[in-house]
Design an enzyme around this catalytic site. Structure first.
Site, PDB file in Angstrom:
ATOM      1  N   HIS A  94       6.268 -18.192 -31.323  1.00 60.17           N
ATOM      2  CA  HIS A  94       4.889 -17.759 -31.607  1.00 60.17           C
ATOM      3  C   HIS A  94       4.141 -18.887 -32.295  1.00 60.17           C
ATOM      4  O   HIS A  94       4.747 -19.817 -32.843  1.00 60.17           O
ATOM      5  CB  HIS A  94       4.886 -16.467 -32.429  1.00 60.17           C
ATOM      6  CG  HIS A  94       5.292 -16.584 -33.863  1.00 60.17           C
ATOM      7  ND1 HIS A  94       4.378 -16.723 -34.890  1.00 60.17           N
ATOM      8  CD2 HIS A  94       6.506 -16.549 -34.464  1.00 60.17           C
ATOM      9  CE1 HIS A  94       5.008 -16.749 -36.050  1.00 60.17           C
ATOM     10  NE2 HIS A  94       6.309 -16.650 -35.816  1.00 60.17           N
ATOM     11  N   ASP A 107       7.321 -21.903 -40.418  1.00 62.30           N
ATOM     12  CA  ASP A 107       7.214 -20.656 -39.671  1.00 62.30           C
ATOM     13  C   ASP A 107       5.771 -20.428 -39.236  1.00 62.30           C
ATOM     14  O   ASP A 107       4.934 -20.042 -40.055  1.00 62.30           O
ATOM     15  CB  ASP A 107       7.689 -19.496 -40.549  1.00 62.30           C
ATOM     16  CG  ASP A 107       7.666 -18.158 -39.840  1.00 62.30           C
ATOM     17  OD1 ASP A 107       7.465 -18.122 -38.608  1.00 62.30           O
ATOM     18  OD2 ASP A 107       7.852 -17.144 -40.527  1.00 62.30           O
ATOM     19  N   GLU A 141       2.591 -12.588 -33.428  1.00 64.18           N
ATOM     20  CA  GLU A 141       3.951 -12.196 -33.795  1.00 64.18           C
ATOM     21  C   GLU A 141       4.011 -11.723 -35.236  1.00 64.18           C
ATOM     22  O   GLU A 141       4.737 -10.771 -35.562  1.00 64.18           O
ATOM     23  CB  GLU A 141       4.905 -13.381 -33.582  1.00 64.18           C
ATOM     24  CG  GLU A 141       6.384 -13.044 -33.750  1.00 64.18           C
ATOM     25  CD  GLU A 141       6.914 -13.161 -35.176  1.00 64.18           C
ATOM     26  OE1 GLU A 141       8.066 -12.780 -35.419  1.00 64.18           O
ATOM     27  OE2 GLU A 141       6.159 -13.632 -36.068  1.00 64.18           O
ATOM     28  N   GLU A 142       3.271 -12.394 -36.114  1.00 64.46           N
ATOM     29  CA  GLU A 142       3.390 -12.088 -37.530  1.00 64.46           C
ATOM     30  C   GLU A 142       2.930 -10.671 -37.878  1.00 64.46           C
ATOM     31  O   GLU A 142       3.322 -10.129 -38.907  1.00 64.46           O
ATOM     32  CB  GLU A 142       2.598 -13.103 -38.368  1.00 64.46           C
ATOM     33  CG  GLU A 142       3.147 -14.517 -38.323  1.00 64.46           C
ATOM     34  CD  GLU A 142       4.500 -14.676 -39.003  1.00 64.46           C
ATOM     35  OE1 GLU A 142       5.113 -13.647 -39.364  1.00 64.46           O
ATOM     36  OE2 GLU A 142       4.954 -15.813 -39.162  1.00 64.46           O
ATOM     37  N   ASP A 198      11.385 -19.745 -33.114  1.00 67.56           N
ATOM     38  CA  ASP A 198      10.600 -19.362 -34.292  1.00 67.56           C
ATOM     39  C   ASP A 198      11.149 -20.063 -35.537  1.00 67.56           C
ATOM     40  O   ASP A 198      12.354 -20.040 -35.783  1.00 67.56           O
ATOM     41  CB  ASP A 198      10.697 -17.837 -34.452  1.00 67.56           C
ATOM     42  CG  ASP A 198       9.798 -17.288 -35.555  1.00 67.56           C
ATOM     43  OD1 ASP A 198       9.067 -18.070 -36.180  1.00 67.56           O
ATOM     44  OD2 ASP A 198       9.834 -16.075 -35.775  1.00 67.56           O
ATOM     45  N   HIS A 219       6.061 -17.703 -45.516  1.00 67.58           N
ATOM     46  CA  HIS A 219       4.848 -16.880 -45.443  1.00 67.58           C
ATOM     47  C   HIS A 219       3.887 -17.112 -46.611  1.00 67.58           C
ATOM     48  O   HIS A 219       3.037 -16.269 -46.895  1.00 67.58           O
ATOM     49  CB  HIS A 219       5.199 -15.392 -45.370  1.00 67.58           C
ATOM     50  CG  HIS A 219       5.692 -14.952 -44.021  1.00 67.58           C
ATOM     51  ND1 HIS A 219       5.861 -13.633 -43.694  1.00 67.58           N
ATOM     52  CD2 HIS A 219       6.063 -15.647 -42.931  1.00 67.58           C
ATOM     53  CE1 HIS A 219       6.309 -13.529 -42.446  1.00 67.58           C
ATOM     54  NE2 HIS A 219       6.441 -14.762 -41.970  1.00 67.58           N
TER      55      HIS A 219
END
Length: 701
Positions: free
Chosen positions: A351, A361, A398-399, A427, A512
């Site tokens: 993604h 990420d 995706e997240e 990923d 994140h």
């Protein structure tokens, strides 16, 4: 590492490797092996540290969550690179029901009593990290939070796992009408919200404790790689992670293209307000709690005794206003058409949407796949065009809940069922120098073989595989089993396409957060940018072998080996819980499968050793169908989109892998009749796989 040096080391690795030299590759004739190795050597020359660095810096220039203009610019960059590499590129748009990133961070968190104090929800600006001051960074938030405004007492629920809420209930601690405070870790954050809501909580606050990747593990950022007191983990709380919540029965195509959508009120979405905090903000709550001390295992690393309840004198306000709407997302797919079998697809994917900058990420994976695209494009121009089609998918959204890839799998389910050779996921693929992965049984050995064909960039004459083996503790496996949490889920557990995820890894506790950016990456993930190119070579070689093999090189014996190991582990789990099992017929079915697998390997290798002519098309169709033996059309218990009897994400934690999940569920539920019924399903599935292998073996007659 200069290209000529890397090429020389790779040649030495190939010469020293036991499966190199004159030995044919699995699934290839000797003649085809020679041509394949020529193409692989050419591929390995293309990925470079300079190109990886350039792509990663371009991809992570600005925060680019799904639905933002910045994410559309990232998509355009990906498109342009793949077009420039000579791939045919298509966009696949979807209209998804999700929060808009421009409005979803309307959140307030504050102490109300005993003092009024607003709590910080954003990472500190750091002089040594120019990205931390980017004007488009927003305070942290959780996708698919419910909206609400509550002021209430606080209950600490450890990691917010099922067993943690059960402990609270068993010990007379009610969360009814309270705000639950839980630390990240132990399960997918969506299950923390699910259990908090089920037990009657009015809201949920999550934070990352310094015991879990903070100063308890090493120096906090910017002095070290670990999370600082202001680092915040964003993320979705949509549960389960199964695509667009309004289109569970099919792809969420743009309006006017026939998508059947639920009314939003029919969707099972979180109702309570949820938000993340950094531990410096959570500390203001935790240190004021006055109830009983926490049980063993619940204490974090902050410098005081953690308490279960806060008491009536401690109240917190949590306000979240998060409207949802239809948001356009777009997958970007590059394709190199196969010369012989264009309808058989080897799919690589990552993604590209990120919570902030996404250096690890996901865009370390994105940059890796751009290197693969450039290498495959050059090879195609030089005459090394694949026999089967190779697709490189860059998934959107995706997240927020594995949305883009799931919708694409639903849209192309029939093509994947008939022609899906493999899915290779990337990923968050590169954050260090340690090779690791998780895989379907049939792809474990092919992945290790590809890793054996690539020189480790910081290990002299060792291959990537052999470097990993030197670091292996004990006799554990180099590769694990696929769980949840990324784009392989739709391919593997819904469509039955053999899948894997592999990477070059090290700890990345800034997951994140706003610090997952190029500045952190350059200092702590890969200072020389050489490990992304190494992974690109592994993924590219694996894709080429799957695309070019005379007989698809699945490790069919591994099905029996791993099934036997999983059944052993499951039996021990049942015994520990006092459950009675009768797996005799399943053991016998696995024995028959092993016999059939051994016979297939002997017949395949004998036929290919004779440099046999054209392999019948039906044989490789048989091979593509092997994984489908595990598909249970109605789905697993309570999860119609999870159809694999072999593996599934843990339905109570989300990320972990459940092996033989239908049986595991019935064992944990304690239903003897259900266990007997599901045991028969497994016997039938393993017998079906055996029959498929036997039919494939007969093709060699």
């Amino acid at each position: 590492m200069p290209t000529i040096v890397r090429y020389a080391i790779t040649l030495l690795v190939l010469l020293l490797a036991p499966d190199a030299a004159a030995q044919p590759l699995t699934g290839f004739t000797a003649e085809a092996t020679s041509a394949q190795r020529t193409c692989e050597a050419a591929l390995n020359e293309v990925p470079s540290a300079e190109a990886f660095r350039r792509h990663l810096k371009a991809l992570t220039r600005e925060p680019h969550p799904a639905g933002s203009a910045a994410n559309r610019r990232v998509a355009a960059y990906i498109d342009s690179v793949m077009v420039g590499a000579g791939l045919t590129v298509e966009r696949y748009p979807y209209d998804l029901y999700m929060p808009s990133p421009t409005a979803a961070h309307d959140v307030d968190v504050a102490l109300v009593t005993p003092i009024r104090r607003p709590l910080n929800r954003q990472e500190y600006v750091l002089p040594s990290d120019p990205y931390s001051a980017h004007p488009d960074l927003t305070p942290a938030w959780n996708a698919y939070s419910g909206s609400g405004d509550v002021t209430a007492e606080v209950v600490y629920a450890n990691y917010g796992r099922k067993q943690d809420f059960e402990w609270l209930a068993e010990n007379g601690v009610s969360v009814e009408g309270k705000i639950v405070l839980a630390r990240y870790g132990g399960n997918f954050r969506g299950y923390k919200a699910k259990y908090a809501e089920e037990y009657g909580a009015a809201g949920l606050i999550m934070y990352t404790d310094p015991a879990d990747g903070g100063y308890a593990d090493g120096l906090p950022y910017p002095d070290g790689r670990y999370l600082s007191e202001s680092t915040i983990q964003r993320g979705s709380v949509l549960t389960p992670l199964s695509g667009d919540p309004l289109t569970p029965a099919g792809p969420s195509l743009p309006d006017g293209e026939g998508a059947e959508r639920l009314d939003p009120d029919e969707a099972d979405l979180p109702a309570i307000p949820v938000t993340p905090l950094p531990h410096a903000s959570a500390q203001h709550i935790l240190e004021r709690m006055t109830g009983r001390a926490v049980p063993d295992g619940w204490q974090g690393a902050l410098p005081f005794t953690y308490r279960v309840t806060g008491g009536a004198g401690l109240t917190v306000r949590l306000r979240v206003d998060q409207p949802k709407q239809m948001v356009r997302a777009s997958n970007v797919i590059g394709r190199i058409e196969g010369t012989d079998h264009p309808d058989q697809w080897v799919v690589l994917g990552a993604h590209y949407d990120a919570w902030t900058f996404g250096a690890v990420d996901p865009n370390s994976g994105t940059a890796t796949l751009l290197l693969v695209a450039e290498a495959l494009g050059k090879l195609a121009d030089a005459g090394c065009r694949p026999r089967r089609s190779i697709l490189i998918g860059h998934w959107d959204a995706e997240e927020y809940g594995i949305l883009g890839s799931t919708e694409w799998v639903e849209q192309f389910h029939d093509q994947l069922h008939d022609g899906g050779v493999a899915y290779i996921n990337a990923d968050a693929a590169v954050s260090g120098d340690r090779f690791s992965g998780a895989s379907a049984p049939s792809l474990k050995q092919p992945l290790l073989d590809a890793a054996a064909a690539v020189a480790h960039p910081s290990a002299d004459t060792l291959s990537v595989r052999d470097r990993a083996r030197t670091r292996q503790d004990g006799d554990g496996q180099l590769l694990g089993n696929l769980g949840g949490g990324s784009d392989h889920v739709g391919f593997y557990t819904f469509a039955g396409v053999p899948s894997l995820g592999a990477g070059m890894k090290s700890a990345s506790p800034i997951y994140h957060s706003a610090y997952d950016n190029f500045a952190w990456y350059e200092r702590f993930a890969d200072t020389t940018f050489v490990h992304g190119p190494a992974l690109a070579s592994i993924d590219g070689i694996l894709a080429l072998r799957l695309a070019n093999a005379d007989v698809l090189p699945y490790d069919v014996v591994r099905y029996a080996t791993d099934l036997r190991a999983h059944l052993h582990d499951l039996t021990e789990h049942a015994n520990e819980g006092g459950a009675t099992t009768d797996f005799d017929r399943l053991h016998a079915a696995i024995d028959s499968l092993e016999t059939a697998a051994d016979a297939f390997v002997r017949a395949r290798d004998a036929a290919l050793a004779q440099n046999a002519g054209t392999v019948p098309d039906e044989l490789n169709q048989d091979m593509i169908g092997l994984e489908k033996a595990f598909l249970h059309a109605p789905g697993l218990q309570g999860h119609p989109l999870k159809r694999s009897l072999y593996a599934s994400p843990d339905p109570f934690s989300g990320y972990a892998s459940w092996m033989l999940p239908g049986l595991r569920y019935e064992i944990d539920a304690g239903t003897a009749d259900g266990l007997a019924r599901w045991t028969k399903l497994y016997v039938d599935a393993v017998s079906d796989l055996t029959g498929r292998l036997q039919r494939a073996t007969q093709r060699f007659d």
